[in-house]
Motif scaffolding. Structure first.
Motif, PDB file in Angstrom:
ATOM      1  N   MET A 100       0.449 -11.316 -10.026  1.00 39.49           N
ATOM      2  CA  MET A 100       0.077 -10.903  -8.560  1.00 39.49           C
ATOM      3  C   MET A 100       0.401  -9.581  -8.413  1.00 39.49           C
ATOM      4  SD  MET A 100      -1.037 -13.877  -7.649  1.00 39.49           S
ATOM      5  CE  MET A 100      -0.867 -13.891  -5.849  1.00 39.49           C
ATOM      6  N   PRO A 101       1.319  -8.818  -8.493  1.00 35.80           N
ATOM      7  CA  PRO A 101       1.556  -7.515  -8.005  1.00 35.80           C
ATOM      8  C   PRO A 101       0.665  -6.268  -8.736  1.00 35.80           C
ATOM      9  CG  PRO A 101       3.729  -8.520  -8.888  1.00 35.80           C
ATOM     10  CD  PRO A 101       2.408  -9.322  -9.405  1.00 35.80           C
ATOM     11  N   LEU A 102      -0.093  -6.865  -9.814  1.00 36.77           N
ATOM     12  CA  LEU A 102      -0.759  -5.975 -10.571  1.00 36.77           C
ATOM     13  C   LEU A 102      -2.357  -5.581  -9.623  1.00 36.77           C
ATOM     14  CD1 LEU A 102      -0.616  -7.162 -14.335  1.00 36.77           C
ATOM     15  CD2 LEU A 102       0.839  -5.236 -12.971  1.00 36.77           C
ATOM     16  N   TYR A 103      -2.759  -6.533  -8.984  1.00 34.86           N
ATOM     17  CA  TYR A 103      -3.842  -6.367  -8.194  1.00 34.86           C
ATOM     18  C   TYR A 103      -3.538  -5.175  -6.942  1.00 34.86           C
ATOM     19  CZ  TYR A 103      -5.201 -10.757  -9.738  1.00 34.86           C
ATOM     20  OH  TYR A 103      -5.836 -11.884 -10.361  1.00 34.86           O
ATOM     21  N   ALA A 104      -2.449  -4.884  -6.780  1.00 35.26           N
ATOM     22  CA  ALA A 104      -2.165  -3.649  -6.016  1.00 35.26           C
ATOM     23  C   ALA A 104      -2.051  -2.194  -6.683  1.00 35.26           C
ATOM     24  CB  ALA A 104      -0.666  -3.698  -5.219  1.00 35.26           C
ATOM     25  N   THR A 105      -1.816  -2.585  -8.003  1.00 34.23           N
ATOM     26  CA  THR A 105      -1.964  -1.266  -8.801  1.00 34.23           C
ATOM     27  C   THR A 105      -3.224  -0.998  -9.162  1.00 34.23           C
ATOM     28  OG1 THR A 105       0.284  -1.843  -9.929  1.00 34.23           O
ATOM     29  CG2 THR A 105      -1.208  -0.389 -11.155  1.00 34.23           C
ATOM     30  N   LEU A 106      -4.254  -1.885  -9.250  1.00 29.89           N
ATOM     31  CA  LEU A 106      -5.524  -1.724  -9.623  1.00 29.89           C
ATOM     32  C   LEU A 106      -6.402  -1.177  -8.536  1.00 29.89           C
ATOM     33  CD1 LEU A 106      -6.836  -4.585 -11.839  1.00 29.89           C
ATOM     34  CD2 LEU A 106      -6.072  -2.328 -12.632  1.00 29.89           C
ATOM     35  N   ALA A 107      -6.078  -1.652  -7.278  1.00 27.92           N
ATOM     36  CA  ALA A 107      -6.561  -1.157  -6.021  1.00 27.92           C
ATOM     37  C   ALA A 107      -6.046   0.357  -5.822  1.00 27.92           C
ATOM     38  CB  ALA A 107      -6.138  -2.030  -4.911  1.00 27.92           C
ATOM     39  N   HIS A 159       5.506   5.167 -12.400  1.00 24.76           N
ATOM     40  CA  HIS A 159       6.161   3.716 -12.465  1.00 24.76           C
ATOM     41  C   HIS A 159       5.757   3.011 -11.219  1.00 24.76           C
ATOM     42  CE1 HIS A 159       9.646   6.516 -14.227  1.00 24.76           C
ATOM     43  NE2 HIS A 159       9.384   5.604 -15.019  1.00 24.76           N
ATOM     44  N   ARG A 160       4.377   2.874 -10.988  1.00 22.20           N
ATOM     45  CA  ARG A 160       3.721   2.453 -10.118  1.00 22.20           C
ATOM     46  C   ARG A 160       3.645   0.780 -10.026  1.00 22.20           C
ATOM     47  NH1 ARG A 160      -1.947   4.563  -9.508  1.00 22.20           N
ATOM     48  NH2 ARG A 160      -0.894   6.363  -8.481  1.00 22.20           N
ATOM     49  N   SER A 161       3.536   0.478 -11.423  1.00 17.41           N
ATOM     50  CA  SER A 161       3.534  -1.138 -11.233  1.00 17.41           C
ATOM     51  C   SER A 161       4.713  -1.680 -11.453  1.00 17.41           C
ATOM     52  CB  SER A 161       2.859  -1.387 -12.766  1.00 17.41           C
ATOM     53  OG  SER A 161       1.437  -0.986 -12.871  1.00 17.41           O
ATOM     54  N   LEU A 162       5.925  -0.939 -11.831  1.00 16.92           N
ATOM     55  CA  LEU A 162       7.207  -1.601 -11.840  1.00 16.92           C
ATOM     56  C   LEU A 162       7.492  -1.289 -10.381  1.00 16.92           C
ATOM     57  CD1 LEU A 162       9.697  -2.658 -12.620  1.00 16.92           C
ATOM     58  CD2 LEU A 162      10.301  -0.146 -13.143  1.00 16.92           C
ATOM     59  N   ALA A 163       7.305  -0.400  -9.430  1.00 15.53           N
ATOM     60  CA  ALA A 163       7.786  -0.485  -7.964  1.00 15.53           C
ATOM     61  C   ALA A 163       6.822  -1.350  -7.333  1.00 15.53           C
ATOM     62  CB  ALA A 163       7.392   1.043  -7.276  1.00 15.53           C
ATOM     63  N   VAL A 164       5.605  -1.604  -7.517  1.00 17.17           N
ATOM     64  CA  VAL A 164       4.986  -2.695  -6.671  1.00 17.17           C
ATOM     65  C   VAL A 164       5.781  -4.029  -7.218  1.00 17.17           C
ATOM     66  CG1 VAL A 164       2.714  -3.821  -6.587  1.00 17.17           C
ATOM     67  CG2 VAL A 164       2.891  -1.446  -6.249  1.00 17.17           C
ATOM     68  N   SER A 165       5.859  -4.362  -8.354  1.00 17.46           N
ATOM     69  CA  SER A 165       6.502  -5.461  -8.737  1.00 17.46           C
ATOM     70  C   SER A 165       7.856  -5.851  -8.194  1.00 17.46           C
ATOM     71  CB  SER A 165       6.644  -5.556 -10.389  1.00 17.46           C
ATOM     72  OG  SER A 165       5.236  -5.448 -10.970  1.00 17.46           O
ATOM     73  N   ALA A 198       0.755  -1.363  -0.097  1.00 16.09           N
ATOM     74  CA  ALA A 198       0.086  -0.074   0.139  1.00 16.09           C
ATOM     75  C   ALA A 198       0.841   1.406   0.041  1.00 16.09           C
ATOM     76  CB  ALA A 198      -0.782   0.000   1.072  1.00 16.09           C
ATOM     77  N   ALA A 199       1.993   1.299   0.851  1.00 14.32           N
ATOM     78  CA  ALA A 199       2.746   2.347   0.905  1.00 14.32           C
ATOM     79  C   ALA A 199       3.555   2.533  -0.543  1.00 14.32           C
ATOM     80  CB  ALA A 199       3.733   2.524   2.172  1.00 14.32           C
ATOM     81  N   THR A 200       3.988   1.479  -1.082  1.00 13.69           N
ATOM     82  CA  THR A 200       4.619   1.683  -2.422  1.00 13.69           C
ATOM     83  C   THR A 200       3.578   2.087  -3.381  1.00 13.69           C
ATOM     84  OG1 THR A 200       6.153  -0.255  -1.736  1.00 13.69           O
ATOM     85  CG2 THR A 200       5.989   0.407  -4.081  1.00 13.69           C
ATOM     86  N   ALA A 201       2.402   1.499  -3.676  1.00 14.06           N
ATOM     87  CA  ALA A 201       1.485   1.899  -4.540  1.00 14.06           C
ATOM     88  C   ALA A 201       1.167   3.420  -4.342  1.00 14.06           C
ATOM     89  CB  ALA A 201       0.206   0.916  -4.628  1.00 14.06           C
TER      90      ALA A 201
END
Length: 404
Positions: free
Chosen positions: A320-327, A130-136, A121-124
């Motif tokens: 798997m990490p893309l759900y955090a980006t969509l959220a 570059h949100r998706s890359l950072a979360v990934s 959450a903090a990363t997103a």
């Protein structure tokens, strides 16, 4: 508004923490044989600690995520680090199987759950372009864990035994992770002229409204179906390969190939999602995952298994990490920890369903065919659900008017 996309130290610290947390949990596989030989405890009982760890991680992750929205992610991960090291140290001194299951299973699972949702959450919330890359990259820490912590634990066990090794790992958790807490922080609040417009763009809803919204229901349903689709093949493919005539040593390398491909998939899908959109990449990845799972039925030689494992691992690791980006696209950072914690809880139920249902299908029909066919169907359902995910900020559900 202050510059965003400049919180890369958070990404590095988060990757380190997720690697350590998942690595500690998965290290139980290394301890299984020496523990059984040393204590006389059953392998089923020792393995039960792993099940307890995953269940505890799912439920605790929801609580930790909600707490991080209130007190910030730094305090949450600090508590988690202290608890993770303590649980491992105490588990190394356990004198009975129930005590070990409680300390390593429940307590370690609760501790590990403190890292994923709060750090994600903090990363997103800290990145835009570059949100998706950072979360990934944060999620990549979980993929690295089986290739780093597990071999280290295996080497130490041969030198010092399982109790001393667990004690050393617990102390190492404190030594390595406590300094990294400094880099875990929320994104800076908007200031100046852009503050009002930035706040206006965020969905204004409570955590309860968010969890009842259409966006969250679709997100959680897709996450559940995605995990249910890939967890069965991940768990049972080694047994399926052995049934096809492959030696045990060769069959195990298929699992390693999936893990290595998953690490690459996280990075590849993260870059693609930043360029073409997280939703498009997620739907495409879910389709690839579904057909790759069914493709295991078409191979019976090691080379074929490797080819499918690369594609399958690339897909399930990448989505798997893309759900955090969509959220983050649907919900504001103020409640993002709660949203991701709840979504992770639902996804953990999907992870638990796949291996159990796959084992039941094999016992019932004497074949893994229905497992892979079922994974295809559930995977296609996950893609369809993700395709229905709404664009833009989530809308709070309307309450029915009270009767006159």
């Amino acid at each position: 508004m202050p510059p965003i996309d400049r919180n890369w130290p958070l990404v590095a610290a988060g990757a380190l923490m997720t690697c350590a947390a998942i690595g500690v949990v998965f290290s139980l596989a290394v301890f299984l044989e020496p523990m059984a030989a040393d204590t006389g405890w059953s392998r089923a009982g020792i393995s039960g600690a792993m099940t307890l760890a995953f269940v505890s991680m799912g439920f605790a992750g929801f609580g930790w995520g909600a707490l991080s929205d209130r007190i910030g992610p730094r305090r949450v991960v600090l508590c988690g680090i202290v608890l993770l090291g303590l649980a491992t140290v105490l588990a190394s001194r356990a004198s009975s199987l129930p005590a070990f299951q409680l300390l390593f299973g429940v307590l370690t699972g609760v501790a590990a759950g403190s890292f994923i949702a709060p750090v994600m959450a903090a990363t997103a919330a800290s990145f835009d372009r570059h949100r998706s890359l950072a979360v990934s990259l944060v999620s990549a820490g979980m993929g690295v864990a089986p290739m780093t912590i597990a071999p280290l634990a295996a080497w130490l066990v041969t030198l010092h035994g399982w109790r001393t090794t667990q004690l050393m790992i617990g102390v190492a958790v404190w030594v390595v992770l406590l300094p990294a807490v400094w880099f875990i922080r929320r994104s800076p609040a908007p200031q100046g002229r852009g503050a009002a417009s930035a706040q206006a763009a965020e969905p204004d809803m409570t955590a309860g409204q968010a969890l009842r919204s259409r966006a969250f229901i679709l997100l959680a349903a897709a996450f559940f179906a995605c995990c249910a689709a890939h967890s069965g093949p991940i768990f049972h493919t080694v047994s399926y390969a052995i049934g096809c005539g492959l030696p045990m040593v060769s069959a195990v390398t298929i699992y390693s190939m999936e893990g290595a491909a998953g690490l690459g998939g996280r990075l590849l899908f993260g870059v693609l999602a930043d360029r073409v959109g997280a939703k498009r990449v997620l739907v495409a990845g879910l389709l690839v995952q579904a057909f790759a799972a069914a493709s295991y039925l078409m191979v019976n030689q090691l080379g074929g298994f490797y080819a499918v494992a690369i594609v399958f691992g690339l897909a399930y690791g990448g989505v798997m990490p893309l759900y955090a980006t969509l959220a983050r696209e649907a919900f504001g950072p103020r409640i993002l920890g709660t949203v991701l914690g709840a979504a992770s809880l639902v996804s953990s139920m999907g992870m638990a369903l796949g291996p159990l249902l796959g084992g039941w299908l094999y016992d019932r029909y004497g074949s893994y065919a229905w497992l892979y066919i079922g994974s295809l169907g559930v995977g296609l359902a996950a893609a369809a659900i993700a395709l229905a995910f709404p664009r833009g900020p989530a809308v709070a559900p309307r309450l029915a008017p009270a009767a006159a």
